[in-house]
Enzyme design. Structure first.
Site, PDB file in Angstrom:
ATOM      1  N   ARG A  58       0.607  -1.310  -0.072  1.00 46.29           N
ATOM      2  CA  ARG A  58       0.386  -0.017  -0.403  1.00 46.29           C
ATOM      3  C   ARG A  58       0.601   1.135   0.283  1.00 46.29           C
ATOM      4  O   ARG A  58       0.497   2.521  -0.890  1.00 46.29           O
ATOM      5  CB  ARG A  58      -0.827  -0.278   1.387  1.00 46.29           C
ATOM      6  CG  ARG A  58      -0.139   0.052   2.103  1.00 46.29           C
ATOM      7  CD  ARG A  58      -1.053  -0.232   3.640  1.00 46.29           C
ATOM      8  NE  ARG A  58      -0.505  -0.586   4.519  1.00 46.29           N
ATOM      9  CZ  ARG A  58      -0.610   0.216   6.512  1.00 46.29           C
ATOM     10  NH1 ARG A  58      -1.683   0.495   6.348  1.00 46.29           N
ATOM     11  NH2 ARG A  58      -0.111  -0.164   7.580  1.00 46.29           N
ATOM     12  N   TYR A  75      11.536  -5.357   5.291  1.00 41.68           N
ATOM     13  CA  TYR A  75      11.384  -6.238   6.470  1.00 41.68           C
ATOM     14  C   TYR A  75      11.787  -7.539   5.936  1.00 41.68           C
ATOM     15  O   TYR A  75      12.318  -8.497   6.733  1.00 41.68           O
ATOM     16  CB  TYR A  75       9.323  -6.951   5.004  1.00 41.68           C
ATOM     17  CG  TYR A  75       9.444  -6.272   5.474  1.00 41.68           C
ATOM     18  CD1 TYR A  75       8.028  -5.944   7.432  1.00 41.68           C
ATOM     19  CD2 TYR A  75       8.453  -4.944   5.594  1.00 41.68           C
ATOM     20  CE1 TYR A  75       6.820  -5.083   8.281  1.00 41.68           C
ATOM     21  CE2 TYR A  75       6.721  -3.963   5.654  1.00 41.68           C
ATOM     22  CZ  TYR A  75       6.256  -4.219   6.663  1.00 41.68           C
ATOM     23  OH  TYR A  75       5.666  -3.208   7.074  1.00 41.68           O
ATOM     24  N   SER A 163       5.807 -21.613   9.803  1.00 39.92           N
ATOM     25  CA  SER A 163       6.879 -20.838   8.546  1.00 39.92           C
ATOM     26  C   SER A 163       7.723 -18.986   8.447  1.00 39.92           C
ATOM     27  O   SER A 163       6.203 -18.441   8.597  1.00 39.92           O
ATOM     28  CB  SER A 163       6.288 -20.807   6.773  1.00 39.92           C
ATOM     29  OG  SER A 163       4.791 -20.836   6.817  1.00 39.92           O
ATOM     30  N   LYS A 216      -2.612 -20.750  18.008  1.00 40.07           N
ATOM     31  CA  LYS A 216      -1.624 -20.742  18.473  1.00 40.07           C
ATOM     32  C   LYS A 216      -0.524 -19.133  18.855  1.00 40.07           C
ATOM     33  O   LYS A 216      -0.010 -19.271  19.547  1.00 40.07           O
ATOM     34  CB  LYS A 216      -0.427 -21.873  17.319  1.00 40.07           C
ATOM     35  CG  LYS A 216      -0.412 -20.980  15.640  1.00 40.07           C
ATOM     36  CD  LYS A 216       0.577 -20.253  15.637  1.00 40.07           C
ATOM     37  CE  LYS A 216       1.206 -19.144  14.911  1.00 40.07           C
ATOM     38  NZ  LYS A 216       1.924 -18.199  15.056  1.00 40.07           N
ATOM     39  N   GLU A 306      -0.528 -10.832  15.825  1.00 38.60           N
ATOM     40  CA  GLU A 306      -1.613 -11.692  15.426  1.00 38.60           C
ATOM     41  C   GLU A 306      -2.633 -11.711  17.253  1.00 38.60           C
ATOM     42  O   GLU A 306      -3.202 -11.174  17.234  1.00 38.60           O
ATOM     43  CB  GLU A 306      -1.500 -12.371  14.412  1.00 38.60           C
ATOM     44  CG  GLU A 306      -1.444 -12.151  12.991  1.00 38.60           C
ATOM     45  CD  GLU A 306      -2.872 -10.678  12.894  1.00 38.60           C
ATOM     46  OE1 GLU A 306      -3.923 -10.672  13.518  1.00 38.60           O
ATOM     47  OE2 GLU A 306      -2.691 -11.000  11.612  1.00 38.60           O
TER      48      GLU A 306
HETATM   49  N1  LIG Z   1       5.868 -13.294   9.314  1.00 35.00           N
HETATM   50  C1  LIG Z   1       5.855 -14.225   9.110  1.00 35.00           C
HETATM   51  O1  LIG Z   1       6.778 -15.492   9.517  1.00 35.00           O
HETATM   52  C2  LIG Z   1       4.628 -15.109   9.058  1.00 35.00           C
HETATM   53  C3  LIG Z   1       2.745 -14.073   8.770  1.00 35.00           C
HETATM   54  N2  LIG Z   1       2.289 -15.033   9.166  1.00 35.00           N
HETATM   55  C4  LIG Z   1       0.456 -13.711   8.661  1.00 35.00           C
HETATM   56  O2  LIG Z   1       0.413 -12.989   8.014  1.00 35.00           O
HETATM   57  C5  LIG Z   1      -0.322 -11.824   7.709  1.00 35.00           C
HETATM   58  C6  LIG Z   1       1.209 -10.881   7.389  1.00 35.00           C
HETATM   59  O3  LIG Z   1       1.864 -10.625   8.359  1.00 35.00           O
HETATM   60  P1  LIG Z   1       3.344 -10.096   8.159  1.00 35.00           P
HETATM   61  O4  LIG Z   1       3.830 -10.605   6.989  1.00 35.00           O
HETATM   62  O5  LIG Z   1       4.443 -10.805   8.428  1.00 35.00           O
HETATM   63  O6  LIG Z   1       2.927  -9.048   8.456  1.00 35.00           O
HETATM   64  P2  LIG Z   1       4.236  -7.550   8.579  1.00 35.00           P
HETATM   65  O7  LIG Z   1       3.834  -7.086   9.449  1.00 35.00           O
HETATM   66  O8  LIG Z   1       5.825  -7.994   8.308  1.00 35.00           O
HETATM   67  O9  LIG Z   1       3.343  -6.899   7.204  1.00 35.00           O
HETATM   68  C7  LIG Z   1       2.270  -6.234   7.053  1.00 35.00           C
HETATM   69  C8  LIG Z   1       1.748  -5.778   5.587  1.00 35.00           C
HETATM   70  O10 LIG Z   1       0.751  -5.615   5.435  1.00 35.00           O
HETATM   71  C9  LIG Z   1       0.692  -3.969   5.108  1.00 35.00           C
HETATM   72  N3  LIG Z   1      -1.022  -3.488   5.487  1.00 35.00           N
HETATM   73  C10 LIG Z   1      -1.086  -2.932   6.767  1.00 35.00           C
HETATM   74  N4  LIG Z   1      -2.410  -2.471   7.104  1.00 35.00           N
HETATM   75  C11 LIG Z   1      -2.226  -3.101   5.593  1.00 35.00           C
HETATM   76  C12 LIG Z   1      -3.967  -2.333   5.086  1.00 35.00           C
HETATM   77  N5  LIG Z   1      -4.576  -1.949   5.208  1.00 35.00           N
HETATM   78  N6  LIG Z   1      -3.834  -2.330   3.592  1.00 35.00           N
HETATM   79  C13 LIG Z   1      -2.670  -3.163   2.417  1.00 35.00           C
HETATM   80  N7  LIG Z   1      -1.913  -3.471   3.328  1.00 35.00           N
HETATM   81  C14 LIG Z   1      -1.896  -3.351   5.011  1.00 35.00           C
HETATM   82  C15 LIG Z   1       1.554  -3.718   5.995  1.00 35.00           C
HETATM   83  O11 LIG Z   1       1.832  -1.519   4.785  1.00 35.00           O
HETATM   84  P3  LIG Z   1       3.019  -1.017   5.730  1.00 35.00           P
HETATM   85  O12 LIG Z   1       4.576  -1.975   5.671  1.00 35.00           O
HETATM   86  O13 LIG Z   1       2.241  -0.065   4.781  1.00 35.00           O
HETATM   87  O14 LIG Z   1       2.568  -1.245   7.519  1.00 35.00           O
HETATM   88  C16 LIG Z   1       2.788  -4.635   5.657  1.00 35.00           C
HETATM   89  O15 LIG Z   1       3.096  -4.497   4.018  1.00 35.00           O
HETATM   90  C17 LIG Z   1      -0.490 -11.884   9.707  1.00 35.00           C
HETATM   91  O16 LIG Z   1      -1.622 -12.361   9.515  1.00 35.00           O
HETATM   92  C18 LIG Z   1       0.823 -13.248  10.230  1.00 35.00           C
HETATM   93  O17 LIG Z   1       0.544 -14.455  11.181  1.00 35.00           O
HETATM   94  C19 LIG Z   1       1.992 -16.120   9.058  1.00 35.00           C
HETATM   95  C20 LIG Z   1       2.730 -17.179   8.434  1.00 35.00           C
HETATM   96  C21 LIG Z   1       4.237 -16.499   8.041  1.00 35.00           C
HETATM   97  O1  LIG Z   2       2.812 -17.893  12.121  1.00 34.93           O
HETATM   98  C1  LIG Z   2       4.412 -17.817  12.051  1.00 34.93           C
HETATM   99  C2  LIG Z   2       5.148 -18.833  11.954  1.00 34.93           C
HETATM  100  O2  LIG Z   2       4.386 -19.566  11.259  1.00 34.93           O
HETATM  101  C3  LIG Z   2       5.435 -15.852  12.385  1.00 34.93           C
HETATM  102  O3  LIG Z   2       4.890 -15.799  13.638  1.00 34.93           O
HETATM  103  P1  LIG Z   2       4.829 -14.744  14.481  1.00 34.93           P
HETATM  104  O4  LIG Z   2       3.055 -13.959  13.962  1.00 34.93           O
HETATM  105  O5  LIG Z   2       4.675 -15.125  16.271  1.00 34.93           O
HETATM  106  O6  LIG Z   2       6.023 -13.773  14.271  1.00 34.93           O
END
Ligand SMILES: NC(=O)C1=CN([C@@H]2O[C@H](COP(=O)(O)OP(=O)(O)OC[C@H]3O[C@@H](n4cnc5c(N)ncnc54)[C@H](OP(=O)(O)O)[C@@H]3O)[C@@H](O)[C@H]2O)C=CC1
Ligand SMILES: O=C(CO)COP(=O)(O)O
Length: 362
Positions: A58, A75, A163, A216, A306
């Protein structure tokens, strides 16, 4: 006669091969919405397999930086994008031309993302997501939210499992699960990721996969709190095991398959996030256990947590289903009611004596 049969068989095989290729091609290019850690890591995994992948975030400035540097320095610093990965800035054009959308934003932004794609997306484009959690306030499962916003025509899938984004981006061995009621879509989606370092399993149990991936995170906060208090390995193992019993109770009450909770998206992800300090949910718990207030701990971690959002909604679902989730309940009391973490541990230990297993009744 034998030649004719042989030719027919050859033709059948070619048809099967062509179907497999075209089915996969239907998912391409894939548009990933959310250029955070996980969206970027998943986009890189697909692109490394040679699949054309478009990444959208975004923040225009962030996207421009990624386009120039060919990495996501915000990131996942220091890991170069594969050639098949492009950062796109015109999301409407990308939505009109993609073969599949993968949403990877935090749960609080999930509905907003669906509402953004709905008017632009072609009628049957498949949609998947890697978001873990429930809809804020209502506690609805994201699958139900996606169905109600997008309607019946889009195949839907959930990606979940143990992951960490940084490890997937670094190409370290990983396995996760793709869940969909549409078996063909699950297979196609798994095929986009599958590689010698990424093993992707499929399942139809979308409910079980979502419950495991959501609860979890709350339990990882509890494990972090316990470790932050210095309670040791025994307490951590007890929390993981009894936490698993809570996940199972909720899953059974909502109609998920128990087997799923013993898979990657259940016990696999629970172990990962409760035991490794890369987990942001565990990091929040650690900070609270070491004495920070909840507000200061949230600021200290400064990332997506989360479990903090899911805790209340999970408790809501547990109450609706009339089941006990004592660990989740204590996490809620610490996060939202100002309870001292030590008192919460005492409350858990002082619960009435229980049987782990009772003999079957004849
Ligand atoms: N990181 C991990 O290892 C893992 C994460 N997940 C899940 O994936 C999901 C995303 O996590 P993750 O990528 O780690 O989070 P991050 O905080 O790294 O990134 C979140 C992303 O979403 C964007 N975002 C936030 N709000 C909005 C919005 N309103 N519209 C569009 N984009 C938006 C952020 O943009 P901006 O940078 O501009 O703030 C950023 O690019 C979560 O539900 C998490 O639990 C699942 C497995 C592994
Ligand atoms: O879901 C995840 C790994 O599977 C990432 O966990 P966290 O959101 O706690 O960093």
């Amino acid at each position: 006669m034998r030649d004719k049969l042989k030719k027919q068989e050859q033709k059948r095989r070619i048809n099967i091969q062509e179907t497999a290729v075209s089915e996969q091609a239907n998912l391409l290019p894939t548009l990933v919405l959310g250029a955070g850690a996980w969206g970027t890591a998943l986009a890189m995994a697909m692109a490394r397999n040679g699949h054309e992948t478009w990444l959208w975030g975004r923040d225009k400035l962030h996207c421009a930086e990624m386009q120039t540097s060919r990495e996501n320095a915000k990131y996942l610093p220091g890991i170069a994008f594969p050639d098949a990965l492009s950062v796109v800035d015109d999301v409407h054009k990308a939505l009109q031309n993609c073969g599949h959308v993968l949403i990877s934003v935090p749960s609080k932004a999930f509905v907003e993302s669906l509402q953004m794609i709905k008017p632009v997306l072609a009628a049957t484009t498949p949609v998947s997501w890697a978001t873990k959690g429930l809809a804020p306030d209502t506690g609805e499962l994201l699958y139900d939210v996606a169905r109600s916003v997008l309607g019946e025509n889009h195949p839907l899938a959930v990606i979940s499992g143990p992951s960490f984004a940084a490890e997937v981006a670094a190409n370290l061995p990983t396995a996760f699960t793709v869940a969909s009621e549409d078996g063909d879509f699950a297979k196609q989606l798994a095929g986009l990721f599958h590689s010698p370092t990424l093993r992707v399993y499929t399942t139809y149990d979308v409910l079980g996969v979502q419950i495991g991936g959501t609860v979890k995170n709350v339990l990882a906060i509890s494990a972090g709190i316990s470790d932050g208090l210095g309670y040791g390995a025994n307490a951590r193992a007890a929390l993981i095991t009894r936490g698993m019993a809570e996940i199972r109770r909720l899953a059974a009450a909502l109609g998920a398959e128990t087997e799923t909770l013993f898979g990657l998206s259940g016990i696999g992800d629970l172990i990962l996030t409760c035991t490794d300090d890369q987990s942001r949910n565990r990091q929040l718990g650690l900070a609270i256990g070491r004495g920070l207030s909840v507000d200061d701990a949230v600021k200290f971690v400064g990332k997506t947590v989360e479990g903090m959002h899911a805790a209340r909604e999970v408790m809501l679902r547990a109450r609706q289903a009339d089941i006990e989730m004592p660990i989740v309940e204590q996490v809620c009391k610490i996060l939202f009611e100002g309870y001292d973490p030590r008192e919460s541990v005492q409350a858990l230990l002082c619960r009435e004596q229980k049987a782990e297993l009772t003999p079957p009744v004849n």
